[in-house]
Every structure is written in C-alpha cells, then in structure tokens.
Design a protein around this motif. Structure first.
Motif, PDB file in Angstrom:
ATOM      1  N   ARG A 128       1.504   3.417  -2.868  1.00 50.91           N
ATOM      2  CA  ARG A 128       1.471   5.499  -3.050  1.00 50.91           C
ATOM      3  C   ARG A 128       2.441   6.482  -3.063  1.00 50.91           C
ATOM      4  O   ARG A 128       2.878   8.181  -3.208  1.00 50.91           O
ATOM      5  CB  ARG A 128       0.822   5.829  -1.927  1.00 50.91           C
ATOM      6  N   GLU A 173       5.536   8.281  -4.251  1.00 44.90           N
ATOM      7  CA  GLU A 173       5.970   9.112  -6.027  1.00 44.90           C
ATOM      8  C   GLU A 173       7.348   9.173  -6.738  1.00 44.90           C
ATOM      9  O   GLU A 173       6.517   9.543  -7.928  1.00 44.90           O
ATOM     10  CB  GLU A 173       5.411  11.008  -5.649  1.00 44.90           C
ATOM     11  N   THR A 231       1.080  -0.901  -0.113  1.00 44.65           N
ATOM     12  CA  THR A 231       0.055  -0.595   0.202  1.00 44.65           C
ATOM     13  C   THR A 231       1.085   1.503   0.087  1.00 44.65           C
ATOM     14  O   THR A 231       1.045   2.065  -0.791  1.00 44.65           O
ATOM     15  CB  THR A 231      -1.100  -0.080   1.571  1.00 44.65           C
TER      16      THR A 231
END
Length: 180
Positions: free
Chosen positions: A113, A115, A109
C-alpha cells in the motif's frame, strides 16, 4: 552501591512496559522481547529459572495490546513512513519490520500500500550521501562503482542504483521519481 534485585511480578513488568512504551513505539513482539530480556537478567541475578516468569510477560503484553498501548499495524505504518523518509529500500524496511516482530503478511500488505517507490527512496539516499547528480566533482568509473555498490548494499536493485548514480540531471531524475 547497587540495588537489590527483586523477583519479577506482573505489576513490576507492567510498570517496566509502560516506562518502555512511554519512551519508544513498539510492536507486541518487540515489547515481548524487551520484557523477556528483563526477566532473564533478573532471574540470572537471583539464580532462578526465567521460564517460570514467562507467563507474566505474556499477560503484560496481552494487557498492553488490549488497552491499545501496542498496535502492530499502527507501529508498522509509522515505521514504514519513517524509514521511507530516511531513504530506505523496501527490502530493508521489510527486514526492519521482521526484526521488530511484525508478521510477514502484515508487512507485505502495508508495503504494497506504500506509495513511495524504491526509486524515490534511492534518490533520498543518494542525496543524503551525495551520490549521482548530488556529488561534488567528477564521476570517475571507480567512484560510480562504489556508489552503486553502496546503494545495492542498502537493498536497492542494481537497476535502480545504476539509474540514480549514472544520472546527470537531478531535476529529470526527480521527475522520473514522481512519475513512477
């Protein structure tokens, strides 16, 4: 002159946990392993069964989690950011998180996320090792092969490793990293 070993108590284990957490960030799983090793060492020296002390390790780790001293999510987020700054691949970061006791679901997870792309991380790794457009001298095929192999061993895909190592223009490669 060595100190006499004393049997672990919950209070002593809590002090050991606080001392460890004062120096290092940790996940609950990692703290559990650290305290477990301490108990095993002391129990072996005292010739006692270490299993009889494991309930205290569980209690100390639970207290640390309840008080907020140990937070797996915050630890994993900071570890991901730190590893990305070092130029680590997603695969390698996932392996590091797993060894530190972070659940696979949480790791996936948080990495989803993130970047920073693997291409950008590969550029950081190549810059640090002076691969690809950061190398000094000519790029003979054997040297390129070794640089690609090095990046692949660090967990980058062959495609990304080739793109970084075979790049000739540093600025264009960096702009590709920003676009990705």
């Amino acid at each position: 002159m060595s100190r006499k070993m004393r049997a672990p108590t919950e209070d002593r284990l809590m002090r050991a946990a606080l001392h460890y957490l004062d120096r290092y960030g940790s996940s609950a799983g990692n703290l559990h392993r650290v305290l477990e090793r301490k108990v095993w060492r002391v129990a072996a020296a005292l010739e006692e069964d270490p299993a009889s002390y494991m309930h205290m390790v569980d209690a100390v780790v639970a207290r640390c989690e309840a008080s907020g001293l140990v937070d797996d999510r915050l630890y994993a987020e900071s570890k991901i950011a730190s590893e990305r700054r070092k130029g680590r691949s997603t695969r390698r970061i996932a392996a590091v998180l797993q060894t530190k006791g972070i659940s696979q679901d949480m790791a996936e997870t948080l990495l989803a996320r993130d970047e920073t792309t693997d291409l950008a991380a590969a550029c950081v790794a190549a810059r640090k090792k002076r691969f690809g457009p950061w190398r000094k001298g000519d790029a003979d095929p054997e040297r390129q092969r070794k640089e690609i192999a090095s990046l692949c061993r660090q967990g980058f895909s062959l495609q990304i490793a080739r793109k970084v190592v075979e790049a000739t223009d540093r600025d264009r490669l960096l702009s590709d990293c920003d676009e990705a």
